[in-house]
Design an enzyme around this catalytic site. Structure first.
Site, PDB file in Angstrom:
ATOM      1  N   GLU A  90      42.225  34.621   7.997  1.00  0.00           N
ATOM      2  CA  GLU A  90      42.120  35.717   8.646  1.00  0.00           C
ATOM      3  C   GLU A  90      41.014  36.163   9.222  1.00  0.00           C
ATOM      4  OE1 GLU A  90      41.650  39.351   8.702  1.00  0.00           O
ATOM      5  OE2 GLU A  90      42.522  39.845   6.581  1.00  0.00           O
TER       6      GLU A  90
ATOM      7  N   CYS B 164      39.331  44.899   7.745  1.00  0.00           N
ATOM      8  CA  CYS B 164      39.762  43.889   8.607  1.00  0.00           C
ATOM      9  C   CYS B 164      40.566  44.718   9.371  1.00  0.00           C
ATOM     10  CB  CYS B 164      40.641  42.940   8.088  1.00  0.00           C
ATOM     11  SG  CYS B 164      40.209  42.190   6.622  1.00  0.00           S
TER      12      CYS B 164
END
Lengths: 526, 526
Positions: free
Chosen positions: A263, A300
């Site tokens: 990720e 994120c």
């Protein structure tokens, strides 16, 4: 206890190479110093993980679930020492870390429930049809099995929930995979405390010691050796695009390539529709800044891009956001390196010819502090320079003024893959939003309405993933129960004697799980 | 009608570069000659596929299922011309091709049922919890969406079931993905007939023409351009290891890497346990040869390796197999190239110092004929030379004599990933077999007992996949209903207005599909 050891299976061992953690709020080194794991430790941990695999993968649901719950209990039992150490190593405030601990513990317990429920096994039985013409059908049974030892690379921005006992570790252990964690060098003390909690849970459960190892370190060689080790069968990673792509490359070049779930990078576009802007531009501006600056912007899913049609209402939004940001306090970032990258990214935007600085946050007198930044540019300028769409990790965002909604769609369609997209719309915007949703769905893992992307619920329906480069594998998620699927693969058993079948596939269904019979799935039992 | 055209969306067009197909039974060229698609045709087909994607992905289950069924009907409507042409291009006998046509049509209809059932969507709803403390839970809904246009590379060994309208195409279309097929140059006439059947179904259904294109050709540039095209989002391939790995590499080097599902290489080990050998060595030898020589051994699951403990019973098995093979007829292989590779592989084994030739089949007077081959060697020799475990595509197999069952397990553990493993055992072998099953499960996609690996049922529980290099992605299958998962990815919708939600996630559940509510899955409705 924190003494800087490597935890290799059941052992704790000091390594000759050492490194220290830095308190980002003061810039000073923290004690003690830590072992930096070498390639010999990697080989040893992976051999133990491989040796532990058959027994651990064969644990029954209750035993595996109880083990996950014991890890959660052991983490809570560390008490305030864990929070205090994590604060010192990350610069994150107490309330945030206490919340993150709750999330970490809750995640482990959620996966215990997933294991007990058994839906993740996707157990499927096609009974034999001995009289079928022209050929009889054999008895076919399929179940998901654990892939083997998994390497987990902890993230810096969630020293608990995305690190040693974070979502990757919890889902891999839930799947039946031993885990070797490469500890993040920014929070080695926090990591060690949690790693010891897991090590203790392994021992208390009577599991093979190789079910878990913890290898802190600060070299690229360590991570590379871990991904290269032939016993590792999958990799979980949360971090930078550069770091993730390096691991993807190493994994692809192995004799036996393996999946890497990295990720990596996302700017999480927010689209402000006209009616929403007309109704609540000021409030949206304030809410935007709250999301942007939360945790020094180190999420994120931080909203790094705002798209809207140019209008006086957009001016109002920008002015409101500017006012809120100008009043915002600086916040300590996770590490000197992350702070330096943030400063560099902000400087590049500030000095860009086609970009205007809308506002900056308050400057403080501490070190490694993020001073929030909002910029603006035109859609044409944004489309003309791809670097404007690169992530600046931290509280920095770019407002893109578009001529019309068609241009909003055009900008969106040109974006790389994203973790999230946010739509701010009111009832009269729905027709416009409906047209954009299919465009957006091509590019993201999660679409959210009238909220903000920071805040990722740990739930069955969550997708914290998305097309490249948001992740290296857009077919999955790293948050929520579906994350377990990353560490499973299906195996079919044809005409096998009942005694040789995995328990999940036996006629007696001793685990009491839901199965698919002749193509029809049963309801979940719990 | 076969006229050698490229089918690009709704059009049929001749290209200047031409190639011809060869009748492998005669070695002679077949008429007509065929267009060899160039990179311009790739770009055009991919642009049409991308343009068709939004509308096709949005089709409702009934429309999409009816389209799949119409393809099946159109293939049947070609009638005997399809069988006759496929016989001429492949050298395969009529009965086999008629059976394969049934499988192809049945597969399309099976996926129509999958689409109507809707379980593949994995629709998941976590209702909002507005009163949850400390933070409310948003409304979260997740569904699998089609990934985008898919490139399919047909295989030579199943000119119907693994080619233009084979399992990859059927599952990709079922997922909602437009398909661009790179037609196999060994059966271009068969391919064109089927491609026209699909093109007609697209037109009759009123779907955008770009839902399907067919690009025959014989150059590597064609395949490379197709995988490189930025609009292609996934690749299905069945063929050689070299071919598959080349596509994997190209896909990984794209700006946006994409998954490649390549089914490549497997020798499908068969383990004969002592009691089974004692009870029925002769019959096992005959059955083994029947499986080995079926279709000239040109199955992905052909039994290319036999493992057993050295014993007089094993001698009986080998003698029985030798007798059966010596009596076996030669069979035309699919193409001169495949025949040449087979001959080369057999010659390498025959001339290997540590390998003995047990038997060869009858030699015929036709061209491109496989003459079956059985070899034997010791476990130590097999372990010492990795080349002995490489696939020889065709009716060639190696019997490995082991000292004991521990050595059988050792040989197995050293193998690369396989599509299948077969266990021949009787009741008194079960204890031994039980120990081997976990070792085997690490290496294969399917374990079968007391049967033979050739013959792959198209069913929900089937796994036609396995760890590398059996496939490039061991998390999936290319046969059976689970194959659809290769062309899907999850998207989460958070707090979206009902009108903006995909139909599968709306409260009214208009499609009547089974969903997961708050973590609990409903039973399949049909």
């Amino acid at each position: 206890m924190i003494d800087g050891a490597l935890l290799i299976g059941g052992e704790a061992r000091q390594a000759p190479n050492r490194f220290t953690a830095v308190n980002p709020a003061s810039g000073e080194a923290l004690t003690p110093d830590f072992s930096s794991a070498g390639v010999d430790a990697v080989a040893e941990a992976c051999a133990l993980a491989e040796a532990a695999f058959p027994a651990y993968a064969a644990t029954d649901p209750e035993a595996r679930a109880a083990f996950l719950e014991a890890i959660a209990d052991n983490i809570l039992a560390i008490g305030d020492d864990l929070i205090v150490r994590a604060m010192a190593e990350s610069g994150l405030p107490r309330a945030r870390l206490e919340g993150e601990r709750g999330r970490t513990v809750g995640q482990l317990k959620l996966f215990a429930g997933v294991v007990r429920q058994g839906d993740f096994l996707d157990a499927t039985i096609d009974p034999a049809q001995p009289d079928r013409a022209p050929l009889p059908r054999p008895d076919l049974r399929r179940v998901n099995v654990a892939v083997g030892p998994v390497a987990v690379f902890g993230a810096s921005n969630f020293p608990l929930a995305f690190s040693v006992a974070g979502g990757d570790t919890a889902s891999a252990l839930a799947a039946g995979c031993p885990v070797v964690v490469k500890g993040h060098p920014a929070h080695p003390g926090t990591g060690e405390l949690v790693a010891r909690a897991i090590q203790q849970a392994v021992s208390n459960a009577g599991l093979p010691a190789g079910v878990f190892s913890y290898l802190p370190g600060e070299t690229n060689e360590l991570g590379g050796a871990l991904v290269r080790d032939p016993r590792i069968q999958a990799v979980g990673f949360t971090g930078s695009r550069g770091g993730g792509l390096a691991l993807v490359k190493i994994a692809a070049e192995r004799d036996e390539p393996i999946p890497v779930y990295a990720e990596m990078s996302s700017i999480n576009p927010v689209v402000l529709f006209p009616a929403a802007l007309a109704a609540r531009a000021e409030a949206l501006g304030r809410e935007f800044v709250a999301s942007l600056t939360m945790g020094a912007g180190q999420f994120c899913t931080n909203p790094g891009l705002v798209l809207a049609v140019d209008s006086p209402d957009l001016d109002t939004f920008v002015a409101s956001a500017a006012a809120a940001l100008t009043d915002s306090q600086p916040a300590t970032m996770l590490s000197p390196g992350i702070h330096a990258s943030f400063e560099q990214g902000v400087e590049a935007l500030a000095s860009h010819d086609a970009v205007q600085t809308v506002a900056r946050g308050k400057v403080g007198d501490g070190v490694n502090q993020a001073v929030g930044a909002i910029f603006e540019t035109s859609a044409q300028a944004f489309l003309a320079d791809r670097t404007l769409s690169h992530e600046v990790f931290g509280s920095s965002s770019v407002v893109v003024r578009c001529r019309d909604l068609a241009e909003v769609a055009q900008v969106f369609a040109g974006l790389e893959g994203q973790l999230t997209a946010t739509l701010q719309f009111d009832a009269t915007d729905e027709g416009h939003a409906a047209k954009l949703v299919p465009v957006i769905a091509r590019r993201v893992g999660r679409i959210l309405a009238n909220g903000w992307p920071t805040g990722v619920e740990v739930a069955p329906a969550m997708v914290h993933g998305g097309p490249f480069p948001a992740t290296s594998d857009g077919r999955t998620t790293s948050v929520g129960t579906l994350a377990i699927a990353r560490f499973l693969r299906p195996v079919c058993f044809q005409n096998l004697a009942p005694a040789l079948l995995p328990a999940a596939l036996r006629d007696d269904n001793g685990w009491g799980i839901a199965r698919r019979l002749d193509g029809k799935r049963e309801a979940s039992p719990r």
